[in-house]
Design a protein around this motif. Structure first.
Motif, PDB file in Angstrom:
ATOM      1  N   GLU A   1      -5.857 -22.618 -11.404  1.00  0.00           N
ATOM      2  CA  GLU A   1      -7.267 -22.255 -11.499  1.00  0.00           C
ATOM      3  C   GLU A   1      -7.528 -21.037 -12.378  1.00  0.00           C
ATOM      4  O   GLU A   1      -8.684 -20.729 -12.669  1.00  0.00           O
ATOM      5  N   THR A   2      -6.488 -20.346 -12.790  1.00  0.00           N
ATOM      6  CA  THR A   2      -6.666 -19.157 -13.637  1.00  0.00           C
ATOM      7  C   THR A   2      -5.708 -19.200 -14.816  1.00  0.00           C
ATOM      8  O   THR A   2      -4.692 -19.890 -14.778  1.00  0.00           O
ATOM      9  N   ASN A   3      -6.017 -18.438 -15.835  1.00  0.00           N
ATOM     10  CA  ASN A   3      -5.134 -18.305 -16.992  1.00  0.00           C
ATOM     11  C   ASN A   3      -4.261 -17.074 -16.814  1.00  0.00           C
ATOM     12  O   ASN A   3      -4.294 -16.143 -17.600  1.00  0.00           O
ATOM     13  N   THR A   4      -3.493 -17.077 -15.732  1.00  0.00           N
ATOM     14  CA  THR A   4      -2.651 -15.923 -15.425  1.00  0.00           C
ATOM     15  C   THR A   4      -1.257 -16.374 -15.022  1.00  0.00           C
ATOM     16  O   THR A   4      -1.014 -17.544 -14.735  1.00  0.00           O
ATOM     17  N   VAL A   5      -0.384 -15.410 -14.980  1.00  0.00           N
ATOM     18  CA  VAL A   5       0.918 -15.554 -14.335  1.00  0.00           C
ATOM     19  C   VAL A   5       0.944 -14.479 -13.250  1.00  0.00           C
ATOM     20  O   VAL A   5       0.476 -13.360 -13.456  1.00  0.00           O
ATOM     21  N   LYS A   6       1.431 -14.856 -12.066  1.00  0.00           N
ATOM     22  CA  LYS A   6       1.515 -13.924 -10.946  1.00  0.00           C
ATOM     23  C   LYS A   6       2.968 -13.767 -10.536  1.00  0.00           C
ATOM     24  O   LYS A   6       3.714 -14.746 -10.488  1.00  0.00           O
ATOM     25  N   VAL A   7       3.330 -12.527 -10.241  1.00  0.00           N
ATOM     26  CA  VAL A   7       4.666 -12.226  -9.741  1.00  0.00           C
ATOM     27  C   VAL A   7       4.486 -11.496  -8.417  1.00  0.00           C
ATOM     28  O   VAL A   7       3.759 -10.507  -8.339  1.00  0.00           O
ATOM     29  N   TYR A   8       5.158 -12.002  -7.387  1.00  0.00           N
ATOM     30  CA  TYR A   8       5.106 -11.392  -6.058  1.00  0.00           C
ATOM     31  C   TYR A   8       6.475 -10.810  -5.721  1.00  0.00           C
ATOM     32  O   TYR A   8       7.483 -11.505  -5.859  1.00  0.00           O
ATOM     33  N   VAL A   9       6.501  -9.572  -5.282  1.00  0.00           N
ATOM     34  CA  VAL A   9       7.721  -8.954  -4.770  1.00  0.00           C
ATOM     35  C   VAL A   9       7.458  -8.650  -3.305  1.00  0.00           C
ATOM     36  O   VAL A   9       6.577  -7.859  -2.975  1.00  0.00           O
ATOM     37  N   ARG A  10       8.227  -9.323  -2.431  1.00  0.00           N
ATOM     38  CA  ARG A  10       8.021  -9.207  -0.979  1.00  0.00           C
ATOM     39  C   ARG A  10       9.224  -8.525  -0.339  1.00  0.00           C
ATOM     40  O   ARG A  10      10.364  -8.781  -0.731  1.00  0.00           O
ATOM     41  N   ASP A  11       8.935  -7.694   0.666  1.00  0.00           N
ATOM     42  CA  ASP A  11      10.019  -7.067   1.423  1.00  0.00           C
ATOM     43  C   ASP A  11       9.676  -7.050   2.903  1.00  0.00           C
ATOM     44  O   ASP A  11       8.562  -7.381   3.299  1.00  0.00           O
ATOM     45  N   LEU A  12      10.653  -6.665   3.702  1.00  0.00           N
ATOM     46  CA  LEU A  12      10.468  -6.555   5.149  1.00  0.00           C
ATOM     47  C   LEU A  12      10.605  -5.111   5.601  1.00  0.00           C
ATOM     48  O   LEU A  12      11.031  -4.846   6.720  1.00  0.00           O
ATOM     49  N   GLY A  13      10.250  -4.181   4.732  1.00  0.00           N
ATOM     50  CA  GLY A  13      10.322  -2.762   5.075  1.00  0.00           C
ATOM     51  C   GLY A  13       9.231  -2.375   6.049  1.00  0.00           C
ATOM     52  O   GLY A  13       8.637  -3.214   6.729  1.00  0.00           O
ATOM     53  N   SER A  14       8.926  -1.086   6.087  1.00  0.00           N
ATOM     54  CA  SER A  14       7.930  -0.590   7.041  1.00  0.00           C
ATOM     55  C   SER A  14       6.499  -0.813   6.560  1.00  0.00           C
ATOM     56  O   SER A  14       5.553  -0.584   7.308  1.00  0.00           O
TER      57      SER A  14
END
Length: 137
Positions: free
Chosen positions: A54-67
Motif C-alpha cells: 500500500e505504500t512506496n516504502t521499505v520498512k525494517v523492524y528491529v525487535r528485542d526482548l529487553g526492558s
C-alpha cells in the motif's frame, strides 16, 4: 556471550531505495547492537524487512526482548546525549540513536519506536523508494 537468538527475515528486494549504503549500514548496526546490548541473556533479537504493497516504502523492524522504553522517553531518546534508562555495566553515550535519527531524516525517512509484546522494543525504520539522491554531486 549472552546466548541471544538472532534472526533475520529479508525477502528478495522488490524496490530500489536511493540511499547512502554505508550510512544505512551503520544505522542498522547501531539498532542491532543496541537490541543485543539491552536484551537479557538467552534473549531474542530479530530484524525483518518488508515492502508494504500500500505504500512506496521499505520498512525494517528491529525487535528485542529487553526492558523496553518508557512512553515518556520514546521521542527524547532520539536526541543527542539522551539516555532513556541507565543500566549498570552497559556503556551508553546517548549518541547512537541521535545519529540514526539524523541519517534517516536526511534520507527523508522515519525512525520510530513502539512496544514489543510481552516486553522489549521495536524500532521501525521506513524509507521512501522514490527518493532522489540526498547527497548532491
Amino acid at each position: 556471550k549472552k546466548a541471544i537468538n538472532l534472526t533475520a527475515t529479508i525477502p528478495e528486494a522488490k524496490r530500489l531505495v536511493m540511499a547512502d549504503p554505508d550510512l544505512i549500514k551503520r544505522v542498522l548496526e547501531n539498532l542491532l547492537n543496541n537490541a543485543i546490548k539491552f536484551s537479557p541473556t538467552n534473549g531474542y533479537v530479530s530484524m525483518e524487512v518488508e515492502y508494504p504493497v500500500e505504500t512506496n516504502t521499505v520498512k525494517v523492524y528491529v525487535r528485542d526482548l529487553g526492558s523496553g522504553v518508557k512512553d515518556e522517553l520514546k521521542q527524547s531518546i532520539f536526541q543527542k546525549y539522551e539516555i532513556g534508562q541507565r543500566f549498570e555495566g552497559i556503556a551508553q553515550t546517548g549518541l547512537g540513536l541521535a545519529f540514526c535519527k539524523m541519517v534517516i531524516d536526511a534520507h527523508q525517512g522515519s525512525l520510530s519506536i513502539t512496544d514489543n509484546q510481552p516486553q522489549g522494543a521495536i524500532f521501525t525504520l521506513e524509507l521512501n523508494v522514490e527518493l532522489q539522491s540526498v547527497f548532491p554531486a
